[in-house]
Enzyme design. Structure first.
Site, short mmCIF file in Angstrom:
data_model
loop_
_atom_site.label_atom_id
_atom_site.label_comp_id
_atom_site.label_asym_id
_atom_site.label_seq_id
_atom_site.Cartn_x
_atom_site.Cartn_y
_atom_site.Cartn_z
N ASN A 13 -12.42 -44.17 20.45
CA ASN A 13 -11.60 -43.01 20.77
C ASN A 13 -10.78 -42.68 19.53
O ASN A 13 -9.79 -43.34 19.24
CB ASN A 13 -10.68 -43.33 21.96
N LYS A 15 -8.98 -40.21 19.00
CA LYS A 15 -7.75 -39.46 19.32
C LYS A 15 -7.64 -38.24 18.39
O LYS A 15 -8.65 -37.65 18.04
CB LYS A 15 -6.53 -40.38 19.22
N SER A 216 -5.63 -52.14 22.22
CA SER A 216 -5.49 -52.99 21.02
C SER A 216 -6.63 -54.00 20.86
O SER A 216 -6.41 -55.10 20.36
CB SER A 216 -4.12 -53.68 21.01
C1 PEP Z 1 -7.29 -46.05 23.41
O1 PEP Z 1 -6.72 -45.09 22.92
O2 PEP Z 1 -8.08 -45.88 24.34
C2 PEP Z 1 -6.97 -47.39 22.90
C3 PEP Z 1 -7.42 -48.43 23.54
O3 PEP Z 1 -6.20 -47.44 21.76
P1 PEP Z 1 -5.91 -48.76 20.87
O4 PEP Z 1 -7.21 -49.49 20.72
O5 PEP Z 1 -5.39 -48.23 19.58
O6 PEP Z 1 -4.91 -49.58 21.62
#
Ligand code: PEP
Length: 256
Positions: A13, A15, A216
């Site tokens: 993702n 974003k 994360s």
């Molecule tokens: C996400 O945005 O779906 C996500 C899991 O972000 P991160 O891996 O940065 O925590």
């Protein structure tokens, strides 16, 4: 072990990151690295990168996803993109109900459900995000929250349509915070979601459902999380923006 009944899927993702040139460069680096992946690989990119990602991934096994869609086919909804529009472009997947949409853009379980319906009607596959906040976890209501989110989003979804859905369990407190759920916590909630789905459909349908963990996940913790019986892949934010890190997670899901 029912884990081998379902396909592991690693989805990035991105974003609101990467302009067109950066997207092209990241995919040029990533695609050769994940060529031998023995799991599903999806990149969910900003709307402005969809065309670039489709072109770059043509002829590869990497699929392209969007990060949201509206529930109407067209109309006076300034700033929105319909599921139909995505499908017509050749997009295969769409993330729906991400916690950042719920937190910053007023998404509710009801609007998430409407978007899921629209995506399925347009022929898209859905990555449906559910997850509790820190205060909900501390109140001991994780199961109720995640169960309700799952039930409302799947209202009116047939067993056949369920095959087009991946659920991503993403505890809100673990997203972008560097704070990961322990593998036991991730497995526990993923298992609970599977039980909710078994109650709505059947055990066989639930056993066949891919349920990811997200929050994360990175190159270091992926193997342990992905080794859990009910964790069938990951939705990856930050680590999906670096080809070597994302590849390490794909390799962990591929058993390499
Ligand atoms: C996400 O945005 O779906 C996500 C899991 O972000 P991160 O891996 O940065 O925590």
């Amino acid at each position: 072990m029912n884990k081998n009944l379902r396909r592991a899927v690693i989805a990035g993702n991105w974003k609101m990151n990467k302009n067109r040139a950066e997207a092209k460069a990241l995919l040029a680096e990533l695609l050769p690295m994940v060529k031998e992946a023995d799991c599903g690989v999806i990149v969910c990119v900003p709307f402005t990168d969809l065309e670039t990602a489709l072109e770059a991934t043509r002829g590869t096994s990497v699929a392209v996803g969007a990060q949201n869609c509206h529930w109407e086919k067209s109309g006076a909804f300034t700033g929105e993109i319909s599921a139909q529009m995505l499908a017509e472009m050749g997009i295969q997947y769409v993330i729906i109900g991400h916690s950042e949409r719920r937190q910053y853009f007023g998404e509710t379980d009801e609007t998430v459900g409407r978007r899921v319906r629209a995506a399925l009607d347009a022929g898209l596959q859905v990555i449906l995000c559910v997850g509790e906040t820190l205060s909900q976890r501390e109140q001991g209501i994780t199961g109720e929250v995640v169960g309700l989110q799952t039930k409302v989003a799947l209202q009116g979804v047939s067993a056949e349509e369920l095959q087009k859905i991946i659920i991503a369990y993403e505890p809100v407190w673990a997203i972008g915070t560097g704070r990961t759920a322990t593998s036991a916590q991730a497995n526990e909630v993923n298992h609970l979601i599977r039980e909710v789905v078994a109650g709505l459909y059947s055990k066989a349908d639930a056993d066949a459902l891919t349920i990811q963990y997200g929050g994360s996940m990175n190159a270091k913790n992926a193997a342990e999380l992905l080794g859990q019986e009910d964790v069938d892949g990951g939705l990856i934010g930050g680590a999906s923006l670096k080809a070597p890190d994302f590849t390490a997670i794909v390799n962990a899901a591929s058993g390499k």
